[in-house]
Design a protein around this motif. Structure first.
Motif, PDB file in Angstrom:
ATOM      1  N   ASP A 116       0.838  -1.192   0.000  1.00 43.26           N
ATOM      2  CA  ASP A 116       0.000   0.000   0.000  1.00 43.26           C
ATOM      3  C   ASP A 116       0.877   1.247   0.000  1.00 43.26           C
ATOM      4  OD1 ASP A 116      -2.287   1.686   0.360  1.00 43.26           O
ATOM      5  OD2 ASP A 116      -1.658   1.876   2.447  1.00 43.26           O
ATOM      6  N   MET A 117       0.702   2.109  -1.009  1.00 41.38           N
ATOM      7  CA  MET A 117       1.576   3.259  -1.163  1.00 41.38           C
ATOM      8  C   MET A 117       1.464   4.244  -0.010  1.00 41.38           C
ATOM      9  SD  MET A 117       3.165   2.444  -3.870  1.00 41.38           S
ATOM     10  CE  MET A 117       4.068   3.943  -4.205  1.00 41.38           C
ATOM     11  N   SER A 118       0.316   4.261   0.678  1.00 43.42           N
ATOM     12  CA  SER A 118       0.139   5.230   1.753  1.00 43.42           C
ATOM     13  C   SER A 118       0.994   4.917   2.973  1.00 43.42           C
ATOM     14  CB  SER A 118      -1.332   5.300   2.158  1.00 43.42           C
ATOM     15  OG  SER A 118      -1.734   4.066   2.737  1.00 43.42           O
ATOM     16  N   MET A 119       1.499   3.685   3.053  1.00 44.32           N
ATOM     17  CA  MET A 119       2.295   3.320   4.219  1.00 44.32           C
ATOM     18  C   MET A 119       3.775   3.617   4.014  1.00 44.32           C
ATOM     19  SD  MET A 119       2.465  -0.831   3.852  1.00 44.32           S
ATOM     20  CE  MET A 119       3.903  -1.148   4.845  1.00 44.32           C
ATOM     21  N   LEU A 120       4.146   4.053   2.812  1.00 45.47           N
ATOM     22  CA  LEU A 120       5.549   4.279   2.519  1.00 45.47           C
ATOM     23  C   LEU A 120       5.974   5.702   2.847  1.00 45.47           C
ATOM     24  CD1 LEU A 120       5.788   2.441  -0.900  1.00 45.47           C
ATOM     25  CD2 LEU A 120       6.241   1.549   1.366  1.00 45.47           C
ATOM     26  N   SER A 121       7.177   5.823   3.343  1.00 42.06           N
ATOM     27  CA  SER A 121       7.708   7.145   3.645  1.00 42.06           C
ATOM     28  C   SER A 121       8.123   7.830   2.354  1.00 42.06           C
ATOM     29  CB  SER A 121       8.926   7.020   4.563  1.00 42.06           C
ATOM     30  OG  SER A 121       9.610   8.243   4.627  1.00 42.06           O
ATOM     31  N   PRO A 122       7.810   9.116   2.182  1.00 45.34           N
ATOM     32  CA  PRO A 122       8.245   9.821   0.985  1.00 45.34           C
ATOM     33  C   PRO A 122       9.708  10.218   1.045  1.00 45.34           C
ATOM     34  CG  PRO A 122       7.068  11.324   2.410  1.00 45.34           C
ATOM     35  CD  PRO A 122       6.986   9.956   3.053  1.00 45.34           C
ATOM     36  N   VAL A 129       8.750  -1.322   8.604  1.00 45.03           N
ATOM     37  CA  VAL A 129       7.834  -2.456   8.439  1.00 45.03           C
ATOM     38  C   VAL A 129       8.618  -3.746   8.242  1.00 45.03           C
ATOM     39  CG1 VAL A 129       6.108  -3.492   6.915  1.00 45.03           C
ATOM     40  CG2 VAL A 129       5.898  -1.093   7.581  1.00 45.03           C
ATOM     41  N   TYR A 130       9.609  -3.719   7.364  1.00 46.39           N
ATOM     42  CA  TYR A 130      10.412  -4.909   7.124  1.00 46.39           C
ATOM     43  C   TYR A 130      11.205  -5.298   8.369  1.00 46.39           C
ATOM     44  CZ  TYR A 130       9.564  -5.493   2.140  1.00 46.39           C
ATOM     45  OH  TYR A 130       8.981  -5.745   0.926  1.00 46.39           O
ATOM     46  N   ARG A 131      11.735  -4.298   9.063  1.00 47.89           N
ATOM     47  CA  ARG A 131      12.490  -4.595  10.273  1.00 47.89           C
ATOM     48  C   ARG A 131      11.602  -5.249  11.332  1.00 47.89           C
ATOM     49  NH1 ARG A 131      16.396   0.721  11.264  1.00 47.89           N
ATOM     50  NH2 ARG A 131      18.010   0.131   9.760  1.00 47.89           N
ATOM     51  N   THR A 132      10.383  -4.737  11.472  1.00 50.84           N
ATOM     52  CA  THR A 132       9.464  -5.268  12.481  1.00 50.84           C
ATOM     53  C   THR A 132       9.145  -6.728  12.212  1.00 50.84           C
ATOM     54  OG1 THR A 132       8.460  -3.107  12.903  1.00 50.84           O
ATOM     55  CG2 THR A 132       7.165  -5.044  13.486  1.00 50.84           C
ATOM     56  N   PHE A 133       8.764  -7.030  10.968  1.00 51.61           N
ATOM     57  CA  PHE A 133       8.368  -8.406  10.670  1.00 51.61           C
ATOM     58  C   PHE A 133       9.567  -9.340  10.571  1.00 51.61           C
ATOM     59  CE2 PHE A 133       4.446  -6.214   9.631  1.00 51.61           C
ATOM     60  CZ  PHE A 133       3.511  -7.091  10.157  1.00 51.61           C
ATOM     61  N   SER A 134      10.731  -8.816  10.240  1.00 53.52           N
ATOM     62  CA  SER A 134      11.940  -9.651  10.271  1.00 53.52           C
ATOM     63  C   SER A 134      12.280 -10.034  11.708  1.00 53.52           C
ATOM     64  CB  SER A 134      13.119  -8.896   9.646  1.00 53.52           C
ATOM     65  OG  SER A 134      12.903  -8.661   8.282  1.00 53.52           O
ATOM     66  N   ARG A 135      12.111  -9.069  12.632  1.00 52.34           N
ATOM     67  CA  ARG A 135      12.352  -9.361  14.047  1.00 52.34           C
ATOM     68  C   ARG A 135      11.395 -10.432  14.553  1.00 52.34           C
ATOM     69  NH1 ARG A 135      13.805  -4.029  14.917  1.00 52.34           N
ATOM     70  NH2 ARG A 135      11.618  -3.446  15.084  1.00 52.34           N
ATOM     71  N   LEU A 136      10.130 -10.335  14.139  1.00 49.16           N
ATOM     72  CA  LEU A 136       9.145 -11.327  14.564  1.00 49.16           C
ATOM     73  C   LEU A 136       9.517 -12.721  14.070  1.00 49.16           C
ATOM     74  CD1 LEU A 136       5.754  -9.439  14.066  1.00 49.16           C
ATOM     75  CD2 LEU A 136       6.772 -10.156  16.229  1.00 49.16           C
ATOM     76  N   ARG A 137       9.921 -12.818  12.823  1.00 47.00           N
ATOM     77  CA  ARG A 137      10.298 -14.121  12.264  1.00 47.00           C
ATOM     78  C   ARG A 137      11.500 -14.700  12.989  1.00 47.00           C
ATOM     79  NH1 ARG A 137       8.843 -15.989   7.341  1.00 47.00           N
ATOM     80  NH2 ARG A 137      10.980 -16.670   6.928  1.00 47.00           N
ATOM     81  N   ASN A 138      12.440 -13.837  13.393  1.00 48.00           N
ATOM     82  CA  ASN A 138      13.628 -14.322  14.094  1.00 48.00           C
ATOM     83  C   ASN A 138      13.319 -14.696  15.538  1.00 48.00           C
ATOM     84  OD1 ASN A 138      15.253 -13.913  11.855  1.00 48.00           O
ATOM     85  ND2 ASN A 138      15.774 -11.819  12.421  1.00 48.00           N
ATOM     86  N   THR A 139      12.285 -14.079  16.111  1.00 49.47           N
ATOM     87  CA  THR A 139      11.945 -14.326  17.515  1.00 49.47           C
ATOM     88  C   THR A 139      11.052 -15.541  17.687  1.00 49.47           C
ATOM     89  OG1 THR A 139      12.092 -11.943  17.949  1.00 49.47           O
ATOM     90  CG2 THR A 139      10.979 -13.287  19.610  1.00 49.47           C
ATOM     91  N   TYR A 140      10.112 -15.728  16.770  1.00 47.42           N
ATOM     92  CA  TYR A 140       9.116 -16.796  16.906  1.00 47.42           C
ATOM     93  C   TYR A 140       9.310 -17.821  15.787  1.00 47.42           C
ATOM     94  CZ  TYR A 140       6.999 -13.465  20.087  1.00 47.42           C
ATOM     95  OH  TYR A 140       6.785 -12.589  21.111  1.00 47.42           O
ATOM     96  N   PRO A 141       9.819 -19.009  16.137  1.00 45.13           N
ATOM     97  CA  PRO A 141      10.108 -20.030  15.119  1.00 45.13           C
ATOM     98  C   PRO A 141       8.905 -20.386  14.259  1.00 45.13           C
ATOM     99  CG  PRO A 141      11.029 -20.649  17.252  1.00 45.13           C
ATOM    100  CD  PRO A 141      10.171 -19.457  17.489  1.00 45.13           C
ATOM    101  N   ALA A 142       7.703 -20.315  14.827  1.00 45.52           N
ATOM    102  CA  ALA A 142       6.514 -20.701  14.060  1.00 45.52           C
ATOM    103  C   ALA A 142       6.329 -19.819  12.833  1.00 45.52           C
ATOM    104  CB  ALA A 142       5.273 -20.621  14.948  1.00 45.52           C
TER     105      ALA A 142
END
Length: 275
Positions: free
Chosen positions: A153-159, A176-189
């Protein structure tokens, strides 16, 4: 700061058309190199060692050419000198490869290996500029329309272009990428689990086509991931225990009563829960 001129449609077409030459070169290399090395005396079981030249060349040369081409500006453009130079050298290497015995009669196989490495280096010099991303719009202040093919979604991107500005913006694509990358590294599921669609909110519910929810299960871990792709907030009725939220993009609120939890997920929002 002087802004570099934009490319016309036909200039971009000419650059893209040049990639055809790179693919032809790779096709000629892939279809003939093994037989050439066999004719030069290489053991068939050792041919795979020679093919290490391609990934090694790409690993070495592409970052270097990317760095230099980003800072190059000539009357021929930023990328054309590298495309043209690499194309000429790779053509010469293709012509020399079958003639190794004439170039170095006492060690034709060594000459062939050297030419193969040189050929792959020149292929990568030519190919890297074609991979240079064109992500910014005309004034250089933001992402060009359609550059992400509608997947974000373009509205979520920083200009803002700078990393510093995106780090300060919670809604930037970087965070956004950092947040979800951290989640994947923290929770094996989330990284290794098996995906199970939610029985109600699975994208096939005609009453909630904008909602997609699924479970990620790995050993004793179980996570619930919920997305609202709609432009309006939506209330989901769930029987899961949502008392342990671990990730949120956008907005969400939960209310629990009589064993039923209502999750109000904001527009274009995502939430991850540990169950």
């Amino acid at each position: 700061m002087k802004r570099k001129p934009e490319l016309s449609f036909w200039q971009i077409w000419n650059l893209s058309f040049g990639f055809l030459g790179v693919q032809i070169g790779y096709s000629l290399q892939n279809s003939n190199t093994s037989s050439i090395f066999e004719s030069l005396g290489a053991d068939v079981s050792h041919l795979s060692y020679f093919w290490l030249a391609a990934p090694v060349a790409g690993m070495l040369i592409q970052p270097i050419i990317g760095m230099f081409s980003d800072g190059t500006w000539t009357r021929f453009g930023r990328r054309i000198p590298y495309i043209l130079g690499g194309g000429i050298i790779s053509t010469i290497a293709l012509l020399l490869m079958p003639n190794c015995p004439m170039l170095l009669a006492f060690a034709p196989l060594a000459m062939g290996a050297f030419i193969l490495l040189f050929m792959d280096l020149s292929f990568n010099v030519t190919m890297q500029p074609f991979r240079a991303p064109v992500m910014w719009n005309r004034d250089g202040s933001g992402l060009a329309d359609g550059s992400l093919s509608g997947k974000v979604d373009m509205s979520m991107l920083s200009p803002e272009i700078s990393v510093e500005a995106q780090e300060a913006d919670d809604g930037s694509i970087l965070n956004v990428y950092r947040t979800f990358s951290r989640l994947r590294n923290t929770y094996p599921a989330l990284a290794q689990g098996t995906m199970e669609k939610h029985p109600v909110y699975n994208g096939n519910n005609p009453d909630a086509p904008q909602i997609a929810a699924w479970y990620m299960v790995c050993d004793a871990w179980k996570m619930l991931v919920v997305h609202n792709f709609g432009e309006k907030a939506f209330i989901l009725t769930l029987t899961d225990d949502l008392s342990r939220p671990v990730g949120l993009l956008g907005s969400a609120e939960t209310k629990t009563a009589d064993g039923v939890t209502r999750l109000m997920l904001g527009p274009l929002s995502s939430a991850v829960f540990e169950l």
